[in-house]
Design a protein around this motif. Structure first.
Motif, PDB file in Angstrom:
ATOM      1  N   SER A  73       0.822  -1.211   0.000  1.00 43.61           N
ATOM      2  CA  SER A  73       0.000   0.000   0.000  1.00 43.61           C
ATOM      3  C   SER A  73       0.860   1.266   0.000  1.00 43.61           C
ATOM      4  CB  SER A  73      -0.958   0.003   1.187  1.00 43.61           C
ATOM      5  OG  SER A  73      -0.240  -0.057   2.393  1.00 43.61           O
ATOM      6  N   ARG A  74       1.957   1.250   0.716  1.00 49.41           N
ATOM      7  CA  ARG A  74       2.847   2.418   0.738  1.00 49.41           C
ATOM      8  C   ARG A  74       3.534   2.614  -0.615  1.00 49.41           C
ATOM      9  NH1 ARG A  74       5.312   1.196   6.619  1.00 49.41           N
ATOM     10  NH2 ARG A  74       3.527   1.954   7.809  1.00 49.41           N
ATOM     11  N   LEU A  75       3.928   1.511  -1.229  1.00 47.87           N
ATOM     12  CA  LEU A  75       4.557   1.591  -2.549  1.00 47.87           C
ATOM     13  C   LEU A  75       3.575   2.132  -3.584  1.00 47.87           C
ATOM     14  CD1 LEU A  75       6.562  -1.757  -2.562  1.00 47.87           C
ATOM     15  CD2 LEU A  75       7.477   0.552  -2.284  1.00 47.87           C
ATOM     16  N   ASP A  76       2.318   1.717  -3.494  1.00 48.26           N
ATOM     17  CA  ASP A  76       1.296   2.233  -4.402  1.00 48.26           C
ATOM     18  C   ASP A  76       1.113   3.739  -4.218  1.00 48.26           C
ATOM     19  OD1 ASP A  76       0.838  -0.183  -5.596  1.00 48.26           O
ATOM     20  OD2 ASP A  76      -1.000  -0.625  -4.474  1.00 48.26           O
ATOM     21  N   ALA A  77       1.126   4.189  -2.976  1.00 50.89           N
ATOM     22  CA  ALA A  77       0.971   5.628  -2.701  1.00 50.89           C
ATOM     23  C   ALA A  77       2.144   6.421  -3.279  1.00 50.89           C
ATOM     24  CB  ALA A  77       0.852   5.859  -1.200  1.00 50.89           C
ATOM     25  N   VAL A  78       3.346   5.904  -3.150  1.00 54.92           N
ATOM     26  CA  VAL A  78       4.526   6.576  -3.700  1.00 54.92           C
ATOM     27  C   VAL A  78       4.448   6.598  -5.226  1.00 54.92           C
ATOM     28  CG1 VAL A  78       7.036   6.422  -3.959  1.00 54.92           C
ATOM     29  CG2 VAL A  78       5.997   6.085  -1.721  1.00 54.92           C
ATOM     30  N   ALA A  79       4.030   5.488  -5.813  1.00 47.82           N
ATOM     31  CA  ALA A  79       3.900   5.431  -7.272  1.00 47.82           C
ATOM     32  C   ALA A  79       2.885   6.453  -7.775  1.00 47.82           C
ATOM     33  CB  ALA A  79       3.496   4.030  -7.703  1.00 47.82           C
ATOM     34  N   GLN A  80       1.780   6.623  -7.047  1.00 49.38           N
ATOM     35  CA  GLN A  80       0.788   7.623  -7.443  1.00 49.38           C
ATOM     36  C   GLN A  80       1.353   9.034  -7.367  1.00 49.38           C
ATOM     37  OE1 GLN A  80      -2.638   6.878  -5.000  1.00 49.38           O
ATOM     38  NE2 GLN A  80      -3.399   5.230  -6.341  1.00 49.38           N
ATOM     39  N   ILE A  82       4.520   9.866  -7.732  1.00 53.39           N
ATOM     40  CA  ILE A  82       5.501  10.007  -8.816  1.00 53.39           C
ATOM     41  C   ILE A  82       4.800  10.207 -10.154  1.00 53.39           C
ATOM     42  CG2 ILE A  82       7.280   8.782 -10.127  1.00 53.39           C
ATOM     43  CD1 ILE A  82       8.130   7.507  -7.438  1.00 53.39           C
ATOM     44  N   GLU A  83       3.702   9.494 -10.359  1.00 56.99           N
ATOM     45  CA  GLU A  83       2.993   9.564 -11.637  1.00 56.99           C
ATOM     46  C   GLU A  83       1.990  10.727 -11.707  1.00 56.99           C
ATOM     47  OE1 GLU A  83       1.219   5.739 -12.126  1.00 56.99           O
ATOM     48  OE2 GLU A  83       3.144   4.741 -12.383  1.00 56.99           O
ATOM     49  N   ALA A  84       1.794  11.449 -10.622  1.00 62.82           N
ATOM     50  CA  ALA A  84       0.804  12.531 -10.589  1.00 62.82           C
ATOM     51  C   ALA A  84       0.994  13.587 -11.687  1.00 62.82           C
ATOM     52  CB  ALA A  84       0.791  13.189  -9.210  1.00 62.82           C
ATOM     53  N   PRO A  85       2.211  14.021 -11.993  1.00 59.30           N
ATOM     54  CA  PRO A  85       2.360  15.055 -13.033  1.00 59.30           C
ATOM     55  C   PRO A  85       1.863  14.623 -14.417  1.00 59.30           C
ATOM     56  CG  PRO A  85       4.370  14.888 -11.744  1.00 59.30           C
ATOM     57  CD  PRO A  85       3.489  13.752 -11.330  1.00 59.30           C
ATOM     58  N   VAL A  86       1.874  13.335 -14.703  1.00 59.95           N
ATOM     59  CA  VAL A  86       1.441  12.868 -16.023  1.00 59.95           C
ATOM     60  C   VAL A  86       0.099  12.131 -15.971  1.00 59.95           C
ATOM     61  CG1 VAL A  86       3.759  12.774 -17.013  1.00 59.95           C
ATOM     62  CG2 VAL A  86       2.842  10.784 -15.810  1.00 59.95           C
ATOM     63  N   HIS A  87      -0.586  12.227 -14.854  1.00 61.10           N
ATOM     64  CA  HIS A  87      -1.852  11.513 -14.675  1.00 61.10           C
ATOM     65  C   HIS A  87      -2.904  11.899 -15.722  1.00 61.10           C
ATOM     66  CE1 HIS A  87      -4.989   9.303 -12.671  1.00 61.10           C
ATOM     67  NE2 HIS A  87      -5.744  10.387 -12.653  1.00 61.10           N
ATOM     68  N   TYR A  89      -2.332  12.732 -18.718  1.00 57.72           N
ATOM     69  CA  TYR A  89      -1.825  12.391 -20.052  1.00 57.72           C
ATOM     70  C   TYR A  89      -1.545  10.886 -20.091  1.00 57.72           C
ATOM     71  CZ  TYR A  89      -1.030  17.386 -19.811  1.00 57.72           C
ATOM     72  OH  TYR A  89      -1.198  18.731 -19.628  1.00 57.72           O
ATOM     73  N   PRO A  90      -2.588  10.073 -20.273  1.00 57.64           N
ATOM     74  CA  PRO A  90      -2.417   8.622 -20.162  1.00 57.64           C
ATOM     75  C   PRO A  90      -1.433   8.028 -21.166  1.00 57.64           C
ATOM     76  CG  PRO A  90      -4.628   9.170 -20.934  1.00 57.64           C
ATOM     77  CD  PRO A  90      -3.961  10.448 -20.553  1.00 57.64           C
ATOM     78  N   LYS A  91      -1.341   8.583 -22.336  1.00 53.79           N
ATOM     79  CA  LYS A  91      -0.387   8.045 -23.323  1.00 53.79           C
ATOM     80  C   LYS A  91       1.055   8.315 -22.899  1.00 53.79           C
ATOM     81  CE  LYS A  91      -3.509   7.979 -27.211  1.00 53.79           C
ATOM     82  NZ  LYS A  91      -3.812   8.422 -28.554  1.00 53.79           N
ATOM     83  N   VAL A  92       1.287   9.499 -22.353  1.00 51.60           N
ATOM     84  CA  VAL A  92       2.626   9.831 -21.857  1.00 51.60           C
ATOM     85  C   VAL A  92       2.963   8.947 -20.659  1.00 51.60           C
ATOM     86  CG1 VAL A  92       4.049  11.637 -20.796  1.00 51.60           C
ATOM     87  CG2 VAL A  92       2.529  12.198 -22.697  1.00 51.60           C
ATOM     88  N   GLU A  93       2.001   8.785 -19.764  1.00 55.60           N
ATOM     89  CA  GLU A  93       2.203   7.922 -18.594  1.00 55.60           C
ATOM     90  C   GLU A  93       2.525   6.493 -19.021  1.00 55.60           C
ATOM     91  OE1 GLU A  93      -0.080   6.727 -14.455  1.00 55.60           O
ATOM     92  OE2 GLU A  93      -1.217   7.709 -16.048  1.00 55.60           O
ATOM     93  N   LEU A  94       1.776   5.987 -19.994  1.00 57.00           N
ATOM     94  CA  LEU A  94       2.010   4.636 -20.502  1.00 57.00           C
ATOM     95  C   LEU A  94       3.404   4.512 -21.101  1.00 57.00           C
ATOM     96  CD1 LEU A  94       0.691   1.855 -21.016  1.00 57.00           C
ATOM     97  CD2 LEU A  94       0.016   2.740 -23.253  1.00 57.00           C
ATOM     98  N   LEU A  95       3.801   5.501 -21.876  1.00 54.48           N
ATOM     99  CA  LEU A  95       5.128   5.487 -22.487  1.00 54.48           C
ATOM    100  C   LEU A  95       6.235   5.515 -21.435  1.00 54.48           C
ATOM    101  CD1 LEU A  95       6.095   5.477 -25.428  1.00 54.48           C
ATOM    102  CD2 LEU A  95       6.354   7.941 -25.256  1.00 54.48           C
ATOM    103  N   LEU A  96       6.067   6.349 -20.421  1.00 57.18           N
ATOM    104  CA  LEU A  96       7.069   6.428 -19.355  1.00 57.18           C
ATOM    105  C   LEU A  96       7.152   5.129 -18.555  1.00 57.18           C
ATOM    106  CD1 LEU A  96       6.468  10.028 -17.986  1.00 57.18           C
ATOM    107  CD2 LEU A  96       8.454   9.213 -19.259  1.00 57.18           C
TER     108      LEU A  96
END
Length: 118
Positions: A73-80, A82-87, A89-96
């Motif tokens: 659960s903590r790792l998921d929160a950190v991942a969210q 980190i990914e917040a700036p590209v949230h 932009y799903p295609k950019v997020e997918l590419l990253l």
């Protein structure tokens, strides 16, 4: 994926240090990493590959049991975070997440492990 790479390098570094000490202490020349005899033989390569396969598999299990499962659960929160700036932009997020990060992390992992087992 980052957790697997970081923990993998650290755990495999420790495992290889212990492995090399055992090989040197007990004179197990067949298992000395990167040495295949003169002339080269497939037997040392096979034995070393089997040992490496076991160590790498054990590292994955240890990482999953000790780090990923308890901290999920903590790792998921950190991942969210980190990914917040590209949230938005799903295609950019997918590419990253699916292309750039794995290519960079796999390259670093390969370099670190190659240096370790040479």
């Amino acid at each position: 994926f980052v957790i697997s790479v970081v923990c993998g390098v650290l755990l495999l570094n420790l495992a290889m240090a212990g492995y090399n000490r055992c090989v040197d202490r007990f004179g197990l020349h067949l298992l000395r990493s990167g040495e295949y005899g003169k002339p080269p033989s497939w037997r040392p390569w096979l034995m070393q590959m089997l040992v490496w396969g076991f160590l790498a598999s054990a590292e994955k299990v240890v990482t999953a049991v000790i780090v990923i499962l308890p901290l999920h659960s903590r790792l998921d929160a950190v991942a969210q975070l980190i990914e917040a700036p590209v949230h938005h932009y799903p295609k950019v997020e997918l590419l990253l997440v699916m292309v750039f990060a794995p290519v960079i992390l796999n390259g670093l992992f390969f370099w670190a492990i190659d240096s370790l087992i040479m």
